[in-house]
Write a protein that holds these residues in place. Structure first.
Motif, short mmCIF file in Angstrom:
data_model
loop_
_atom_site.label_atom_id
_atom_site.label_comp_id
_atom_site.label_asym_id
_atom_site.label_seq_id
_atom_site.Cartn_x
_atom_site.Cartn_y
_atom_site.Cartn_z
N PRO A 155 1.64 21.02 14.57
CA PRO A 155 2.38 21.03 13.31
C PRO A 155 2.62 19.65 12.72
N SER A 156 2.78 18.65 13.57
CA SER A 156 3.06 17.29 13.08
C SER A 156 2.76 16.30 14.18
N LEU A 157 2.77 15.01 13.82
CA LEU A 157 2.48 13.95 14.77
C LEU A 157 3.59 12.90 14.71
N HIS A 158 3.92 12.35 15.87
CA HIS A 158 4.94 11.30 15.95
C HIS A 158 4.25 9.94 15.93
N VAL A 159 4.55 9.14 14.94
CA VAL A 159 3.92 7.83 14.77
C VAL A 159 4.61 6.81 15.68
N LEU A 160 3.81 6.11 16.46
CA LEU A 160 4.30 5.05 17.33
C LEU A 160 4.12 3.68 16.71
N GLU A 161 3.02 3.48 15.99
CA GLU A 161 2.72 2.19 15.36
C GLU A 161 1.90 2.42 14.10
N ARG A 162 2.03 1.50 13.15
CA ARG A 162 1.17 1.46 11.98
C ARG A 162 0.69 0.01 11.82
N TRP A 163 -0.52 -0.16 11.36
CA TRP A 163 -1.01 -1.51 11.08
C TRP A 163 -2.16 -1.44 10.09
N ARG A 164 -2.55 -2.61 9.62
CA ARG A 164 -3.73 -2.70 8.79
C ARG A 164 -4.70 -3.68 9.42
N GLY A 165 -5.96 -3.37 9.31
CA GLY A 165 -7.01 -4.29 9.70
C GLY A 165 -7.72 -4.79 8.46
N ARG A 179 0.85 -1.18 0.00
CA ARG A 179 0.00 0.00 0.00
C ARG A 179 0.89 1.24 0.00
N PRO A 180 0.50 2.28 -0.71
CA PRO A 180 1.35 3.48 -0.81
C PRO A 180 1.43 4.24 0.51
N GLU A 181 2.62 4.72 0.82
CA GLU A 181 2.86 5.46 2.06
C GLU A 181 2.14 6.80 2.08
N HIS A 182 1.93 7.39 0.92
CA HIS A 182 1.40 8.76 0.90
C HIS A 182 0.00 8.84 1.48
N LEU A 183 -0.76 7.74 1.47
CA LEU A 183 -2.09 7.78 2.09
C LEU A 183 -1.97 7.98 3.60
N ASP A 184 -1.03 7.28 4.22
CA ASP A 184 -0.81 7.49 5.65
C ASP A 184 -0.35 8.92 5.92
N GLU A 185 0.47 9.45 5.04
CA GLU A 185 0.94 10.82 5.24
C GLU A 185 -0.21 11.82 5.14
N LEU A 186 -1.14 11.57 4.22
CA LEU A 186 -2.32 12.43 4.13
C LEU A 186 -3.16 12.36 5.39
N VAL A 187 -3.34 11.15 5.93
CA VAL A 187 -4.10 11.00 7.17
C VAL A 187 -3.40 11.73 8.31
N LEU A 188 -2.08 11.61 8.39
CA LEU A 188 -1.33 12.31 9.44
C LEU A 188 -1.47 13.83 9.31
N THR A 189 -1.41 14.31 8.09
CA THR A 189 -1.54 15.75 7.86
C THR A 189 -2.91 16.25 8.28
N GLU A 190 -3.97 15.53 7.87
CA GLU A 190 -5.32 15.94 8.22
C GLU A 190 -5.57 15.86 9.72
N THR A 191 -5.02 14.83 10.38
CA THR A 191 -5.21 14.69 11.82
C THR A 191 -4.46 15.78 12.57
N ALA A 192 -3.25 16.10 12.12
CA ALA A 192 -2.50 17.20 12.75
C ALA A 192 -3.25 18.51 12.63
N ARG A 193 -3.85 18.74 11.46
CA ARG A 193 -4.64 19.96 11.26
C ARG A 193 -5.84 19.95 12.21
N LEU A 194 -6.46 18.81 12.36
CA LEU A 194 -7.62 18.69 13.26
C LEU A 194 -7.21 19.00 14.70
N LEU A 195 -6.03 18.51 15.11
CA LEU A 195 -5.57 18.71 16.48
C LEU A 195 -4.91 20.07 16.69
N GLY A 196 -4.63 20.77 15.59
CA GLY A 196 -3.98 22.07 15.70
C GLY A 196 -2.52 21.98 16.08
#
Length: 357
Positions: free
Chosen positions: A300-310, A281-298
């Motif tokens: 600048p960026s978020l530190h990823v602890l884990e990634r997974w798929r369900g 799966r392409p990494e850029h989708l996760d990056e888009l989710v991180l960007t949108e979530t950071a914007r939601l939280l106000g």
């Protein structure tokens, strides 16, 4: 050879829901699980009991399930929060949906938001659990009450009155096959008729310094929960998001998060459908989710602890409950709301199944 009233295949939340209700009815129960503990969709989700945003029979199951979650948390001793959900409106059309939603459910609009937004709606009946512990705690509770668990055991065939496993045969009066998307491994024709696909979702856990007690949903979430379809303005939200964020809408983004007891946030999630899930799966989708979530939280960026798929089962109808053979039921929640509805769905399945005994 073991003999019980009911064999349940699968120790995820759907299987455990059937074991829980069957044991409470006085039936002897055996649960057969191919792994040494549950590792599928039941432990890879948000842990969100999103009861309020369901519709139709899903809403009925969800509200019944809510009562069972409260009982199980008290009896099994796992962490549960009755802090509800906040749906955040970040655009005027999303606020219009929330205003219309007041005619659908008993909710309250609020200015007390954990994230940036115009306004929000508090859905007080929703709950949160830690999915990494809840299903395991339920299994331990059931085992302590006499339910026999056969871990690391593959089911080979399910026949009327007999389940053959990699560790021997179990005779039974009835069987429930609750293996989610793997229903096609047991009953391929049934899965094809019901158009069952696998839905791959991508999720992340990120560090967070504050406390966000309710689950948080957004305008993207309004496109994924059926009760919002009763609101005329939802279509305007869909059109705007498709115009402004076509890739995220195409990826089926449900921009939301829940907080785990350690303070980290489970965020996501994107969706991809197919009979077979491709591994890359392409990494850029996760990056888009991180960007949108950071914007939601106000932030600048978020530190990823884990990634997974369900991976969960998806089909045109939200629930698959079929009788592939006498005294046998195949049960899958085919809409991504197993944690929300399974404990309400199981009694209806058992009522139907036990009529055959």
């Amino acid at each position: 050879m073991t003999s019980v009233d009911l064999v349940v295949v699968g120790a995820g939340v759907v299987g455990l829901a059937h074991a829980w209700h069957a044991a409470r009815r006085g039936l002897s129960v055996a649960v057969v699980e191919r792994d040494e503990h549950a590792v599928g969709a039941s432990v890879r989700n948000f842990g969100h009991g999103c009861f309020t945003a369901q519709d139709g029979v899903a809403f009925e199951y969800a509200m019944a399930a809510r009562e069972e979650w409260l009982k199980l948390a008290a009896e099994a001793g796992f962490w549960l929060r009755e802090s509800g959900t906040v749906v955040v409106a970040r655009h005027e059309d999303e606020l219009a949906v929330l205003e219309e939603f007041q005619d659908v459910r008993e909710i309250q609009l609020t200015d007390d938001l954990p994230v940036a937004g115009l306004k929000g709606a508090h859905l007080p009946l929703d709950i949160r659990v830690n999915p990494r512990e809840a299903v395991h705690a339920i299994a331990r509770l059931l085992a302590g009450r006499g339910v026999a668990f056969h871990w690391s055991t593959n089911v080979l065939t399910v026949e009327p009155g007999l389940v053959r496993t990699s560790r021997g045969e179990i005779t039974c009066r009835a069987a429930v096959v609750a293996v989610g998307h793997d229903v096609d491994r047991f009953f391929p024709g049934l899965a094809e008729r019901h158009e069952v696909l696998r839905c791959e979702l991508r999720m992340l856990r990120v560090a967070h310094g504050g406390v966000v007690d309710p689950a948080v949903l957004t305008g993207f979430s309004m496109l994924r929960y059926d009760a919002f379809n009763r609101c005329p303005s939802t279509e305007k939200v869909r059109e705007r998001l498709a115009h402004d964020h076509p890739e995220l809408v195409e990826a089926g983004l449900n921009l939301m998060f829940t907080q785990l007891p350690d303070g980290s946030l489970t965020i996501g999630d994107t969706h991809h459908y197919g009979r077979t899930v491709e591994p890359h799966r392409p990494e850029h989708l996760d990056e888009l989710v991180l960007t949108e979530t950071a914007r939601l939280l106000g932030v600048p960026s978020l530190h990823v602890l884990e990634r997974w798929r369900g991976i969960y089962a998806s089909a045109p109808e939200p629930f698959l409950t079929a009788a592939p053979a006498p005294l046998t039921r195949a049960v899958s929640v085919t809409s991504g709301i197993g944690m929300t509805t399974a404990l309400g769905l199981a009694p209806a399945v058992l009522d139907d199944l036990l009529q055959e005994l």
